[in-house]
Design a protein around this motif. Structure first.
Motif, PDB file in Angstrom:
ATOM      1  N   LYS A 328      45.596  37.529  47.191  1.00  0.00           N
ATOM      2  CA  LYS A 328      46.719  38.372  46.786  1.00  0.00           C
ATOM      3  C   LYS A 328      46.217  39.569  45.978  1.00  0.00           C
ATOM      4  O   LYS A 328      46.695  40.697  46.153  1.00  0.00           O
ATOM      5  CB  LYS A 328      47.716  37.569  45.944  1.00  0.00           C
ATOM      6  N   ILE A 329      45.255  39.307  45.084  1.00  0.00           N
ATOM      7  CA  ILE A 329      44.712  40.384  44.255  1.00  0.00           C
ATOM      8  C   ILE A 329      44.003  41.415  45.122  1.00  0.00           C
ATOM      9  O   ILE A 329      44.171  42.630  44.951  1.00  0.00           O
ATOM     10  CB  ILE A 329      43.756  39.805  43.189  1.00  0.00           C
ATOM     11  N   ILE A 330      43.211  40.933  46.082  1.00  0.00           N
ATOM     12  CA  ILE A 330      42.478  41.851  46.956  1.00  0.00           C
ATOM     13  C   ILE A 330      43.443  42.648  47.832  1.00  0.00           C
ATOM     14  O   ILE A 330      43.269  43.856  48.041  1.00  0.00           O
ATOM     15  CB  ILE A 330      41.481  41.064  47.832  1.00  0.00           C
ATOM     16  N   ALA A 331      44.477  41.975  48.357  1.00  0.00           N
ATOM     17  CA  ALA A 331      45.453  42.673  49.197  1.00  0.00           C
ATOM     18  C   ALA A 331      46.165  43.774  48.418  1.00  0.00           C
ATOM     19  O   ALA A 331      46.375  44.882  48.919  1.00  0.00           O
ATOM     20  CB  ALA A 331      46.474  41.674  49.757  1.00  0.00           C
ATOM     21  N   ARG A 332      46.529  43.468  47.168  1.00  0.00           N
ATOM     22  CA  ARG A 332      47.188  44.480  46.341  1.00  0.00           C
ATOM     23  C   ARG A 332      46.244  45.639  46.044  1.00  0.00           C
ATOM     24  O   ARG A 332      46.631  46.812  46.067  1.00  0.00           O
ATOM     25  CB  ARG A 332      47.669  43.857  45.033  1.00  0.00           C
ATOM     26  N   ALA A 333      44.989  45.322  45.755  1.00  0.00           N
ATOM     27  CA  ALA A 333      44.003  46.378  45.480  1.00  0.00           C
ATOM     28  C   ALA A 333      43.806  47.265  46.706  1.00  0.00           C
ATOM     29  O   ALA A 333      43.659  48.490  46.595  1.00  0.00           O
ATOM     30  CB  ALA A 333      42.681  45.753  45.052  1.00  0.00           C
ATOM     31  N   ASN A 334      43.793  46.670  47.903  1.00  0.00           N
ATOM     32  CA  ASN A 334      43.632  47.458  49.129  1.00  0.00           C
ATOM     33  C   ASN A 334      44.831  48.378  49.351  1.00  0.00           C
ATOM     34  O   ASN A 334      44.679  49.525  49.781  1.00  0.00           O
ATOM     35  CB  ASN A 334      43.443  46.532  50.329  1.00  0.00           C
ATOM     36  N   GLU A 336      46.807  49.626  47.043  1.00  0.00           N
ATOM     37  CA  GLU A 336      46.846  50.664  46.012  1.00  0.00           C
ATOM     38  C   GLU A 336      45.539  51.450  45.925  1.00  0.00           C
ATOM     39  O   GLU A 336      45.429  52.378  45.117  1.00  0.00           O
ATOM     40  CB  GLU A 336      47.152  50.030  44.650  1.00  0.00           C
ATOM     41  N   ASN A 337      44.550  51.033  46.743  1.00  0.00           N
ATOM     42  CA  ASN A 337      43.230  51.676  46.714  1.00  0.00           C
ATOM     43  C   ASN A 337      42.666  51.708  45.297  1.00  0.00           C
ATOM     44  O   ASN A 337      42.175  52.725  44.820  1.00  0.00           O
ATOM     45  CB  ASN A 337      43.307  53.095  47.290  1.00  0.00           C
ATOM     46  N   SER A 338      42.772  50.579  44.603  1.00  0.00           N
ATOM     47  CA  SER A 338      42.307  50.474  43.218  1.00  0.00           C
ATOM     48  C   SER A 338      41.112  49.516  43.156  1.00  0.00           C
ATOM     49  O   SER A 338      41.005  48.584  43.960  1.00  0.00           O
ATOM     50  CB  SER A 338      43.430  49.959  42.320  1.00  0.00           C
ATOM     51  N   PRO A 339      40.217  49.737  42.204  1.00  0.00           N
ATOM     52  CA  PRO A 339      39.025  48.888  42.114  1.00  0.00           C
ATOM     53  C   PRO A 339      39.340  47.513  41.527  1.00  0.00           C
ATOM     54  O   PRO A 339      40.243  47.353  40.713  1.00  0.00           O
ATOM     55  CB  PRO A 339      38.108  49.681  41.172  1.00  0.00           C
ATOM     56  N   THR A 340      38.570  46.536  41.956  1.00  0.00           N
ATOM     57  CA  THR A 340      38.636  45.189  41.389  1.00  0.00           C
ATOM     58  C   THR A 340      37.248  44.835  40.871  1.00  0.00           C
ATOM     59  O   THR A 340      36.261  44.931  41.601  1.00  0.00           O
ATOM     60  CB  THR A 340      39.075  44.159  42.436  1.00  0.00           C
ATOM     61  N   SER A 341      37.195  44.431  39.600  1.00  0.00           N
ATOM     62  CA  SER A 341      35.918  44.041  38.996  1.00  0.00           C
ATOM     63  C   SER A 341      35.908  42.535  38.781  1.00  0.00           C
ATOM     64  O   SER A 341      36.948  41.913  38.539  1.00  0.00           O
ATOM     65  CB  SER A 341      35.705  44.762  37.666  1.00  0.00           C
ATOM     66  N   MET A 395      39.201  40.960  37.245  1.00  0.00           N
ATOM     67  CA  MET A 395      39.923  42.017  36.522  1.00  0.00           C
ATOM     68  C   MET A 395      40.485  43.024  37.522  1.00  0.00           C
ATOM     69  O   MET A 395      39.758  43.896  38.009  1.00  0.00           O
ATOM     70  CB  MET A 395      38.983  42.707  35.532  1.00  0.00           C
ATOM     71  N   PRO A 396      41.770  42.888  37.878  1.00  0.00           N
ATOM     72  CA  PRO A 396      42.370  43.826  38.834  1.00  0.00           C
ATOM     73  C   PRO A 396      42.452  45.235  38.250  1.00  0.00           C
ATOM     74  O   PRO A 396      42.575  45.415  37.041  1.00  0.00           O
ATOM     75  CB  PRO A 396      43.780  43.254  39.063  1.00  0.00           C
ATOM     76  N   ASN A 397      42.400  46.223  39.135  1.00  0.00           N
ATOM     77  CA  ASN A 397      42.590  47.631  38.759  1.00  0.00           C
ATOM     78  C   ASN A 397      41.716  48.006  37.565  1.00  0.00           C
ATOM     79  O   ASN A 397      42.174  48.587  36.594  1.00  0.00           O
ATOM     80  CB  ASN A 397      44.072  47.900  38.438  1.00  0.00           C
ATOM     81  N   THR A 398      40.438  47.659  37.616  1.00  0.00           N
ATOM     82  CA  THR A 398      39.516  47.889  36.505  1.00  0.00           C
ATOM     83  C   THR A 398      38.256  48.568  37.019  1.00  0.00           C
ATOM     84  O   THR A 398      37.614  48.082  37.943  1.00  0.00           O
ATOM     85  CB  THR A 398      39.140  46.552  35.823  1.00  0.00           C
ATOM     86  N   GLU A 399      37.928  49.705  36.415  1.00  0.00           N
ATOM     87  CA  GLU A 399      36.721  50.429  36.777  1.00  0.00           C
ATOM     88  C   GLU A 399      35.477  49.683  36.296  1.00  0.00           C
ATOM     89  O   GLU A 399      35.538  48.848  35.394  1.00  0.00           O
ATOM     90  CB  GLU A 399      36.739  51.838  36.170  1.00  0.00           C
ATOM     91  N   THR A 438      34.241  46.523  43.225  1.00  0.00           N
ATOM     92  CA  THR A 438      34.390  46.965  44.608  1.00  0.00           C
ATOM     93  C   THR A 438      35.777  47.539  44.823  1.00  0.00           C
ATOM     94  O   THR A 438      36.709  47.242  44.065  1.00  0.00           O
ATOM     95  CB  THR A 438      34.162  45.787  45.570  1.00  0.00           C
ATOM     96  N   LEU A 439      35.918  48.373  45.832  1.00  0.00           N
ATOM     97  CA  LEU A 439      37.224  48.907  46.203  1.00  0.00           C
ATOM     98  C   LEU A 439      37.855  48.068  47.309  1.00  0.00           C
ATOM     99  O   LEU A 439      38.959  47.564  47.176  1.00  0.00           O
ATOM    100  CB  LEU A 439      37.093  50.363  46.661  1.00  0.00           C
ATOM    101  N   GLN A 440      37.131  47.885  48.413  1.00  0.00           N
ATOM    102  CA  GLN A 440      37.645  47.080  49.521  1.00  0.00           C
ATOM    103  C   GLN A 440      36.487  46.257  50.083  1.00  0.00           C
ATOM    104  O   GLN A 440      35.583  46.799  50.716  1.00  0.00           O
ATOM    105  CB  GLN A 440      38.247  47.975  50.611  1.00  0.00           C
ATOM    106  N   GLU A 441      36.552  44.966  49.826  1.00  0.00           N
ATOM    107  CA  GLU A 441      35.454  44.097  50.248  1.00  0.00           C
ATOM    108  C   GLU A 441      35.972  42.666  50.373  1.00  0.00           C
ATOM    109  O   GLU A 441      36.926  42.272  49.691  1.00  0.00           O
ATOM    110  CB  GLU A 441      34.309  44.170  49.224  1.00  0.00           C
TER     111      GLU A 441
END
Length: 469
Positions: A328-334, A336-341, A395-399, A438-441
Protein backbone atom coordinates in the motif's frame (compact mmCIF):
# COMPACT_ATOMS: atom_id res chain seq x y z
CA UNK A 1 -48.95 21.45 14.78
CA UNK A 2 -45.18 21.23 14.32
CA UNK A 3 -45.26 17.56 15.40
CA UNK A 4 -47.05 16.60 12.20
CA UNK A 5 -44.56 18.38 9.93
CA UNK A 6 -42.22 16.31 7.82
CA UNK A 7 -38.62 16.03 8.96
CA UNK A 8 -37.53 18.06 5.93
CA UNK A 9 -39.80 20.94 6.94
CA UNK A 10 -38.56 20.76 10.53
CA UNK A 11 -34.92 20.79 9.45
CA UNK A 12 -35.54 23.70 7.11
CA UNK A 13 -37.27 25.69 9.84
CA UNK A 14 -34.47 25.09 12.32
CA UNK A 15 -31.75 25.99 9.82
CA UNK A 16 -33.57 29.11 8.65
CA UNK A 17 -34.06 30.27 12.23
CA UNK A 18 -30.38 29.66 13.00
CA UNK A 19 -29.39 31.50 9.83
CA UNK A 20 -31.63 34.42 10.76
CA UNK A 21 -30.05 34.61 14.22
CA UNK A 22 -26.58 34.37 12.69
CA UNK A 23 -27.41 37.12 10.17
CA UNK A 24 -28.68 39.39 12.94
CA UNK A 25 -25.54 38.70 14.97
CA UNK A 26 -23.31 39.44 11.98
CA UNK A 27 -25.16 42.70 11.35
CA UNK A 28 -24.88 43.69 15.02
CA UNK A 29 -21.17 42.87 15.26
CA UNK A 30 -20.33 44.51 11.93
CA UNK A 31 -22.23 47.65 12.93
CA UNK A 32 -20.52 47.70 16.31
CA UNK A 33 -17.15 47.27 14.67
CA UNK A 34 -17.87 50.11 12.22
CA UNK A 35 -18.86 52.41 15.08
CA UNK A 36 -15.73 51.50 17.02
CA UNK A 37 -13.64 52.10 13.90
CA UNK A 38 -15.18 55.56 13.39
CA UNK A 39 -14.69 56.42 17.07
CA UNK A 40 -11.04 55.39 16.89
CA UNK A 41 -10.59 57.36 13.67
CA UNK A 42 -12.18 60.46 15.26
CA UNK A 43 -10.00 60.03 18.32
CA UNK A 44 -6.81 59.82 16.23
CA UNK A 45 -7.90 62.75 14.06
CA UNK A 46 -8.66 64.95 17.08
CA UNK A 47 -5.40 63.93 18.71
CA UNK A 48 -3.60 64.87 15.49
CA UNK A 49 -5.26 68.32 15.41
CA UNK A 50 -4.25 68.86 19.04
CA UNK A 51 -0.66 67.89 18.33
CA UNK A 52 -0.49 70.16 15.28
CA UNK A 53 -1.72 73.12 17.32
CA UNK A 54 0.75 72.20 20.05
CA UNK A 55 3.58 72.26 17.53
CA UNK A 56 2.56 75.75 16.39
CA UNK A 57 2.31 76.94 20.02
CA UNK A 58 5.69 75.42 20.90
CA UNK A 59 7.27 77.18 17.95
CA UNK A 60 5.73 80.49 19.01
CA UNK A 61 6.70 80.02 22.66
CA UNK A 62 10.29 79.16 21.82
CA UNK A 63 10.54 82.43 19.88
CA UNK A 64 9.26 84.31 22.92
CA UNK A 65 6.18 85.26 20.88
CA UNK A 66 6.04 86.69 17.36
CA UNK A 67 5.74 90.40 16.57
CA UNK A 68 3.62 91.45 13.59
CA UNK A 69 3.03 94.85 12.03
CA UNK A 70 0.05 96.58 13.55
CA UNK A 71 -2.68 97.08 10.98
CA UNK A 72 -5.58 99.52 11.27
CA UNK A 73 -8.07 98.26 13.83
CA UNK A 74 -5.58 95.87 15.38
CA UNK A 75 -4.83 96.28 19.07
CA UNK A 76 -2.26 94.63 21.30
CA UNK A 77 -3.45 91.80 23.51
CA UNK A 78 -4.60 93.66 26.65
CA UNK A 79 -4.19 90.55 28.78
CA UNK A 80 -0.44 90.48 28.18
CA UNK A 81 -0.14 93.50 30.49
CA UNK A 82 -1.35 91.26 33.32
CA UNK A 83 1.29 88.62 32.77
CA UNK A 84 4.83 88.31 33.99
CA UNK A 85 7.53 86.02 35.35
CA UNK A 86 7.68 84.63 38.86
CA UNK A 87 7.99 86.87 41.91
CA UNK A 88 11.27 88.80 42.12
CA UNK A 89 11.96 88.78 38.37
CA UNK A 90 11.53 91.72 36.04
CA UNK A 91 8.92 91.73 33.26
CA UNK A 92 10.17 90.57 29.87
CA UNK A 93 6.93 90.86 27.87
CA UNK A 94 6.38 93.94 25.72
CA UNK A 95 2.91 93.70 24.12
CA UNK A 96 3.67 96.56 21.71
CA UNK A 97 6.95 97.94 20.33
CA UNK A 98 8.12 100.49 17.72
CA UNK A 99 10.87 99.63 15.27
CA UNK A 100 13.65 101.94 14.09
CA UNK A 101 11.47 103.24 11.30
CA UNK A 102 8.65 104.17 13.64
CA UNK A 103 6.42 101.26 12.64
CA UNK A 104 4.23 99.72 15.35
CA UNK A 105 4.46 95.98 16.05
CA UNK A 106 2.29 94.00 18.42
CA UNK A 107 3.12 90.66 20.09
CA UNK A 108 1.26 87.51 19.04
CA UNK A 109 1.83 85.15 21.95
CA UNK A 110 0.96 81.38 21.76
CA UNK A 111 -2.52 81.85 23.25
CA UNK A 112 -3.45 84.63 20.80
CA UNK A 113 -2.07 82.66 17.86
CA UNK A 114 -4.07 79.58 18.95
CA UNK A 115 -7.24 81.67 19.13
CA UNK A 116 -6.74 83.02 15.60
CA UNK A 117 -5.99 79.51 14.26
CA UNK A 118 -9.20 78.31 15.92
CA UNK A 119 -11.27 81.06 14.31
CA UNK A 120 -9.78 80.33 10.89
CA UNK A 121 -10.28 76.55 11.32
CA UNK A 122 -13.86 77.05 12.45
CA UNK A 123 -14.79 79.25 9.50
CA UNK A 124 -13.14 77.02 6.87
CA UNK A 125 -13.57 73.47 8.25
CA UNK A 126 -15.96 73.71 11.21
CA UNK A 127 -13.25 72.44 13.61
CA UNK A 128 -13.15 74.36 16.89
CA UNK A 129 -10.14 74.76 19.19
CA UNK A 130 -10.44 76.24 22.67
CA UNK A 131 -7.51 77.11 24.92
CA UNK A 132 -8.64 77.04 28.54
CA UNK A 133 -7.45 76.88 32.14
CA UNK A 134 -8.87 76.65 35.64
CA UNK A 135 -7.07 79.98 36.32
CA UNK A 136 -7.36 81.85 33.00
CA UNK A 137 -5.86 85.29 32.49
CA UNK A 138 -8.30 85.98 29.63
CA UNK A 139 -11.95 85.52 30.76
CA UNK A 140 -12.74 84.21 27.25
CA UNK A 141 -10.55 81.19 28.10
CA UNK A 142 -12.73 80.14 31.03
CA UNK A 143 -13.63 76.42 30.82
CA UNK A 144 -17.08 75.01 30.27
CA UNK A 145 -18.32 72.02 32.27
CA UNK A 146 -16.64 69.38 30.10
CA UNK A 147 -13.35 71.28 30.10
CA UNK A 148 -13.49 71.88 33.87
CA UNK A 149 -13.98 68.19 34.59
CA UNK A 150 -11.21 67.29 32.12
CA UNK A 151 -8.76 69.77 33.67
CA UNK A 152 -9.38 68.32 37.12
CA UNK A 153 -8.81 64.82 35.77
CA UNK A 154 -5.52 65.99 34.19
CA UNK A 155 -4.36 67.23 37.57
CA UNK A 156 -5.22 63.77 38.94
CA UNK A 157 -3.01 62.13 36.31
CA UNK A 158 -5.25 61.49 33.27
CA UNK A 159 -3.68 62.15 29.87
CA UNK A 160 -6.79 62.96 27.79
CA UNK A 161 -10.60 63.21 27.75
CA UNK A 162 -13.14 62.81 24.96
CA UNK A 163 -16.87 62.40 24.36
CA UNK A 164 -19.60 62.51 21.72
CA UNK A 165 -22.24 65.23 22.14
CA UNK A 166 -24.73 67.36 20.26
CA UNK A 167 -24.53 71.13 19.96
CA UNK A 168 -28.14 71.81 19.08
CA UNK A 169 -28.87 69.33 16.32
CA UNK A 170 -25.25 69.08 15.13
CA UNK A 171 -23.24 66.11 16.48
CA UNK A 172 -19.61 66.67 17.53
CA UNK A 173 -16.69 64.64 18.79
CA UNK A 174 -14.85 66.49 21.52
CA UNK A 175 -11.28 65.82 22.58
CA UNK A 176 -9.10 67.50 25.18
CA UNK A 177 -5.53 67.05 26.37
CA UNK A 178 -3.49 68.95 28.97
CA UNK A 179 -0.96 71.74 28.50
CA UNK A 180 2.01 71.31 30.79
CA UNK A 181 4.18 74.18 31.90
CA UNK A 182 7.50 74.48 30.08
CA UNK A 183 10.41 76.79 30.73
CA UNK A 184 9.31 79.10 27.93
CA UNK A 185 5.86 79.45 29.54
CA UNK A 186 7.19 81.01 32.77
CA UNK A 187 7.89 84.38 31.14
CA UNK A 188 4.13 84.98 31.02
CA UNK A 189 2.71 82.60 33.58
CA UNK A 190 5.42 82.51 36.24
CA UNK A 191 3.51 85.00 38.40
CA UNK A 192 0.69 82.43 38.75
CA UNK A 193 3.01 80.13 40.67
CA UNK A 194 3.28 77.46 37.96
CA UNK A 195 6.35 75.24 37.87
CA UNK A 196 7.81 73.30 34.97
CA UNK A 197 5.76 70.13 34.48
CA UNK A 198 2.57 71.51 36.13
CA UNK A 199 -0.75 71.23 34.29
CA UNK A 200 -1.65 74.86 33.66
CA UNK A 201 -4.50 74.31 31.23
CA UNK A 202 -5.58 72.41 28.18
CA UNK A 203 -6.78 72.59 24.59
CA UNK A 204 -10.10 71.13 23.54
CA UNK A 205 -10.84 70.16 19.93
CA UNK A 206 -14.36 69.79 18.53
CA UNK A 207 -14.88 67.96 15.23
CA UNK A 208 -18.26 67.94 13.43
CA UNK A 209 -19.19 64.33 12.75
CA UNK A 210 -22.38 64.55 10.71
CA UNK A 211 -20.55 63.19 7.65
CA UNK A 212 -19.16 60.28 9.68
CA UNK A 213 -22.61 59.38 11.02
CA UNK A 214 -24.04 59.56 7.51
CA UNK A 215 -21.29 57.19 6.38
CA UNK A 216 -22.16 54.73 9.16
CA UNK A 217 -25.84 54.86 8.21
CA UNK A 218 -25.02 54.17 4.56
CA UNK A 219 -22.84 51.25 5.60
CA UNK A 220 -25.65 49.86 7.76
CA UNK A 221 -28.15 50.03 4.91
CA UNK A 222 -25.70 48.46 2.48
CA UNK A 223 -24.76 45.69 4.94
CA UNK A 224 -28.40 44.96 5.74
CA UNK A 225 -29.11 44.63 2.02
CA UNK A 226 -26.20 42.25 1.51
CA UNK A 227 -27.17 40.10 4.48
CA UNK A 228 -30.83 39.97 3.47
CA UNK A 229 -29.95 39.04 -0.11
CA UNK A 230 -27.57 36.29 1.01
CA UNK A 231 -30.14 35.00 3.51
CA UNK A 232 -32.87 34.77 0.87
CA UNK A 233 -30.52 33.03 -1.58
CA UNK A 234 -29.41 30.50 1.05
CA UNK A 235 -33.00 29.92 2.19
CA UNK A 236 -34.26 29.07 -1.31
CA UNK A 237 -31.19 26.98 -2.14
CA UNK A 238 -31.41 25.08 1.12
CA UNK A 239 -35.09 24.33 0.79
CA UNK A 240 -34.70 23.07 -2.76
CA UNK A 241 -31.57 21.01 -1.98
CA UNK A 242 -32.86 19.36 1.21
CA UNK A 243 -36.13 18.33 -0.39
CA UNK A 244 -34.41 16.66 -3.32
CA UNK A 245 -31.40 15.20 -1.47
CA UNK A 246 -33.02 14.16 1.81
CA UNK A 247 -36.77 13.74 1.40
CA UNK A 248 -36.93 11.48 -1.64
CA UNK A 249 -34.16 9.06 -0.51
CA UNK A 250 -35.73 8.88 2.95
CA UNK A 251 -39.06 7.82 1.49
CA UNK A 252 -37.33 5.00 -0.39
CA UNK A 253 -35.57 3.90 2.82
CA UNK A 254 -38.89 3.77 4.66
CA UNK A 255 -40.43 1.58 1.98
CA UNK A 256 -37.39 -0.70 2.01
CA UNK A 257 -37.34 -1.12 5.79
CA UNK A 258 -41.06 -1.89 6.21
CA UNK A 259 -40.30 -5.54 5.57
CA UNK A 260 -37.95 -5.56 8.60
CA UNK A 261 -40.48 -4.07 11.00
CA UNK A 262 -40.68 -5.91 14.33
CA UNK A 263 -42.79 -4.88 17.29
CA UNK A 264 -40.36 -3.63 19.94
CA UNK A 265 -39.27 -0.57 21.86
CA UNK A 266 -39.04 2.37 19.50
CA UNK A 267 -35.75 3.86 18.43
CA UNK A 268 -36.92 7.36 19.44
CA UNK A 269 -38.29 8.09 22.94
CA UNK A 270 -41.36 9.91 21.63
CA UNK A 271 -43.84 8.91 18.96
CA UNK A 272 -43.31 10.86 15.75
CA UNK A 273 -45.48 10.82 12.67
CA UNK A 274 -42.79 12.02 10.29
CA UNK A 275 -40.35 9.99 8.20
CA UNK A 276 -37.79 9.67 11.00
CA UNK A 277 -40.44 8.29 13.38
CA UNK A 278 -41.48 5.64 10.89
CA UNK A 279 -37.87 4.77 10.13
CA UNK A 280 -37.05 4.58 13.83
CA UNK A 281 -39.85 2.14 14.61
CA UNK A 282 -38.88 -0.01 11.64
CA UNK A 283 -35.17 -0.20 12.47
CA UNK A 284 -35.28 -0.23 16.26
CA UNK A 285 -34.92 -3.95 16.91
CA UNK A 286 -32.81 -4.61 13.84
CA UNK A 287 -30.35 -1.96 14.87
CA UNK A 288 -29.95 -3.42 18.35
CA UNK A 289 -29.17 -6.90 17.02
CA UNK A 290 -26.76 -5.57 14.42
CA UNK A 291 -24.97 -3.40 16.98
CA UNK A 292 -24.47 -6.34 19.34
CA UNK A 293 -23.13 -8.50 16.53
CA UNK A 294 -20.91 -5.75 15.17
CA UNK A 295 -19.44 -5.04 18.58
CA UNK A 296 -18.57 -8.68 19.13
CA UNK A 297 -17.11 -9.02 15.65
CA UNK A 298 -15.15 -5.80 15.97
CA UNK A 299 -13.60 -6.83 19.26
CA UNK A 300 -12.67 -10.24 17.88
CA UNK A 301 -11.28 -8.75 14.68
CA UNK A 302 -9.18 -6.24 16.62
CA UNK A 303 -7.78 -9.01 18.81
CA UNK A 304 -6.97 -11.21 15.82
CA UNK A 305 -5.50 -8.37 13.78
CA UNK A 306 -3.38 -7.14 16.67
CA UNK A 307 -1.98 -10.59 17.42
CA UNK A 308 -1.44 -11.27 13.73
CA UNK A 309 0.50 -8.03 13.09
CA UNK A 310 2.38 -7.39 16.35
CA UNK A 311 5.61 -8.85 17.66
CA UNK A 312 4.69 -10.23 21.11
CA UNK A 313 8.10 -9.49 22.67
CA UNK A 314 8.74 -5.87 21.65
CA UNK A 315 5.30 -4.60 20.65
CA UNK A 316 6.68 -3.51 17.27
CA UNK A 317 4.99 -4.48 14.00
CA UNK A 318 5.99 -7.90 12.76
CA UNK A 319 6.92 -9.18 9.32
CA UNK A 320 3.29 -10.08 8.53
CA UNK A 321 2.29 -6.44 9.08
CA UNK A 322 5.16 -5.35 6.83
CA UNK A 323 4.06 -7.70 4.03
CA UNK A 324 0.45 -6.45 4.25
CA UNK A 325 1.14 -2.72 4.51
CA UNK A 326 4.25 -2.23 2.41
CA UNK A 327 2.47 -2.75 -0.97
CA UNK A 328 0.00 0.00 0.00
CA UNK A 329 2.84 2.37 0.88
CA UNK A 330 4.65 1.66 -2.39
CA UNK A 331 1.46 2.04 -4.43
CA UNK A 332 0.75 5.41 -2.82
CA UNK A 333 4.33 6.55 -3.40
CA UNK A 334 4.08 5.55 -7.08
CA UNK A 335 0.82 7.50 -7.48
CA UNK A 336 2.26 10.60 -5.85
CA UNK A 337 5.75 10.13 -7.32
CA UNK A 338 7.19 10.60 -3.82
CA UNK A 339 10.30 8.95 -2.36
CA UNK A 340 10.16 6.13 0.17
CA UNK A 341 13.09 5.63 2.54
CA UNK A 342 13.81 2.48 4.52
CA UNK A 343 16.25 1.83 7.36
CA UNK A 344 17.58 -1.55 8.41
CA UNK A 345 18.79 -1.48 12.03
CA UNK A 346 20.84 -4.34 13.47
CA UNK A 347 22.28 -4.64 16.99
CA UNK A 348 26.06 -5.06 16.97
CA UNK A 349 27.36 -8.27 18.61
CA UNK A 350 23.89 -9.24 19.81
CA UNK A 351 24.89 -12.92 19.99
CA UNK A 352 27.57 -12.03 22.52
CA UNK A 353 24.98 -10.28 24.71
CA UNK A 354 22.78 -13.39 24.66
CA UNK A 355 25.72 -15.73 25.26
CA UNK A 356 27.23 -13.67 28.06
CA UNK A 357 24.15 -12.37 29.90
CA UNK A 358 21.40 -14.74 28.83
CA UNK A 359 18.42 -14.45 26.54
CA UNK A 360 16.26 -12.67 29.12
CA UNK A 361 18.72 -9.75 29.12
CA UNK A 362 18.83 -9.90 25.33
CA UNK A 363 15.05 -9.59 25.29
CA UNK A 364 15.27 -6.48 27.48
CA UNK A 365 17.77 -4.98 25.04
CA UNK A 366 15.36 -5.57 22.16
CA UNK A 367 12.46 -4.06 24.09
CA UNK A 368 14.45 -0.99 25.05
CA UNK A 369 15.74 -0.61 21.52
CA UNK A 370 12.15 -0.45 20.22
CA UNK A 371 11.27 2.21 22.80
CA UNK A 372 14.17 4.38 21.63
CA UNK A 373 13.41 3.93 17.95
CA UNK A 374 9.76 4.85 18.48
CA UNK A 375 10.92 7.99 20.27
CA UNK A 376 13.31 8.98 17.47
CA UNK A 377 10.99 8.22 14.53
CA UNK A 378 7.78 9.91 13.47
CA UNK A 379 4.24 8.83 14.23
CA UNK A 380 3.53 7.85 10.62
CA UNK A 381 6.76 5.83 10.16
CA UNK A 382 6.39 2.04 10.31
CA UNK A 383 8.68 0.20 12.76
CA UNK A 384 9.00 -3.54 12.03
CA UNK A 385 10.85 -6.33 13.79
CA UNK A 386 11.98 -8.10 10.66
CA UNK A 387 14.24 -10.77 12.15
CA UNK A 388 15.80 -11.71 15.47
CA UNK A 389 17.73 -8.48 16.09
CA UNK A 390 16.96 -6.81 12.76
CA UNK A 391 14.46 -3.99 12.52
CA UNK A 392 13.08 -2.03 9.59
CA UNK A 393 11.90 1.58 9.68
CA UNK A 394 9.77 2.46 6.64
CA UNK A 395 9.43 6.24 6.08
CA UNK A 396 6.90 7.26 3.40
CA UNK A 397 7.39 10.51 1.47
CA UNK A 398 10.88 11.00 2.94
CA UNK A 399 13.96 12.23 1.10
CA UNK A 400 17.30 10.45 1.51
CA UNK A 401 18.92 13.24 3.53
CA UNK A 402 16.02 13.33 6.00
CA UNK A 403 16.15 9.55 6.39
CA UNK A 404 19.90 9.70 7.08
CA UNK A 405 19.31 12.31 9.79
CA UNK A 406 16.75 10.08 11.52
CA UNK A 407 19.08 7.08 11.22
CA UNK A 408 21.88 9.06 12.87
CA UNK A 409 19.54 10.05 15.70
CA UNK A 410 18.69 6.39 16.29
CA UNK A 411 22.36 5.42 16.25
CA UNK A 412 23.25 8.18 18.74
CA UNK A 413 20.36 7.21 20.99
CA UNK A 414 21.53 3.59 21.16
CA UNK A 415 25.17 4.53 21.67
CA UNK A 416 24.42 6.84 24.58
CA UNK A 417 21.92 4.51 26.28
CA UNK A 418 23.12 2.23 29.08
CA UNK A 419 19.90 1.38 30.80
CA UNK A 420 19.72 -2.42 30.68
CA UNK A 421 21.23 -3.96 33.78
CA UNK A 422 22.35 -7.46 34.56
CA UNK A 423 23.03 -7.75 38.26
CA UNK A 424 25.38 -4.91 39.15
CA UNK A 425 26.44 -4.31 35.54
CA UNK A 426 25.05 -1.87 33.00
CA UNK A 427 24.99 -3.12 29.44
CA UNK A 428 25.87 -0.82 26.57
CA UNK A 429 25.24 -1.66 22.95
CA UNK A 430 25.38 -0.07 19.52
CA UNK A 431 23.64 -0.55 16.21
CA UNK A 432 24.60 -0.52 12.55
CA UNK A 433 22.11 1.08 10.19
CA UNK A 434 21.66 0.90 6.44
CA UNK A 435 19.72 3.65 4.64
CA UNK A 436 18.15 3.34 1.19
CA UNK A 437 15.75 5.61 -0.68
CA UNK A 438 13.84 4.88 -3.88
CA UNK A 439 11.13 6.47 -5.99
CA UNK A 440 9.66 3.44 -7.78
CA UNK A 441 11.07 0.02 -7.01
CA UNK A 442 9.90 -3.45 -6.05
CA UNK A 443 9.84 -4.32 -2.35
CA UNK A 444 12.28 -7.22 -2.78
CA UNK A 445 14.83 -4.96 -4.44
CA UNK A 446 14.49 -2.39 -1.67
CA UNK A 447 15.11 -5.04 0.98
CA UNK A 448 18.18 -6.36 -0.84
CA UNK A 449 19.70 -2.91 -1.16
CA UNK A 450 18.99 -1.75 2.38
CA UNK A 451 20.34 -5.08 3.68
CA UNK A 452 23.54 -4.54 1.66
CA UNK A 453 23.80 -1.02 3.13
CA UNK A 454 23.46 -2.38 6.65
CA UNK A 455 26.23 -4.92 6.05
CA UNK A 456 28.42 -2.17 4.62
CA UNK A 457 27.94 -0.30 7.92
CA UNK A 458 29.10 -3.39 9.80
CA UNK A 459 32.07 -3.93 7.48
CA UNK A 460 33.20 -0.36 8.05
CA UNK A 461 33.42 -0.89 11.79
CA UNK A 462 29.86 -1.07 13.15
CA UNK A 463 28.12 1.63 15.19
CA UNK A 464 27.62 3.70 12.07
CA UNK A 465 25.15 4.64 9.36
CA UNK A 466 25.76 3.66 5.76
CA UNK A 467 23.72 5.54 3.20
CA UNK A 468 23.17 3.70 -0.08
CA UNK A 469 22.60 6.76 -2.26
Amino acid sequence: MIKGFSIVTKVNLVILIVLAIAAALVFFLANKYEQQHVNEMLHHEAEGFFKQLQIARHWNARQGGVYVFKRPGMEANPHLYKTGPSSGKGPVIEPEITDSKGRKLILKNPAWMAREISELSRSEHGIIYHLTSLTPINPDNAPDEFERMALKSFEAGDSEAHKLYKNGSAPFFRYMAPLKTEESCLACHGFQGHKVGDVRGGISVEIPIQSYLAHIEQQQIRLAGYILGIYILIAFSLTFTVRHIVSNPMKKIIEFTKGLEIESEELLPNKLDDEIGILGRSLSETRKRIQRQQMALREKAEELDLSRRTDPLTGANNRQHFLLEMPKIIARANRENSPTSILMVDIDHFKEINDHYGHSIGDKVLQQMVEHMLHETRSYDMLVRYGGEEFLVVMPNTENNDAAVIAERIRNSMESCQCVTAGDKTISYTVSIGVYTTLQEEIDQMLIKVDDAMYKAKEEGRNRVYNAL
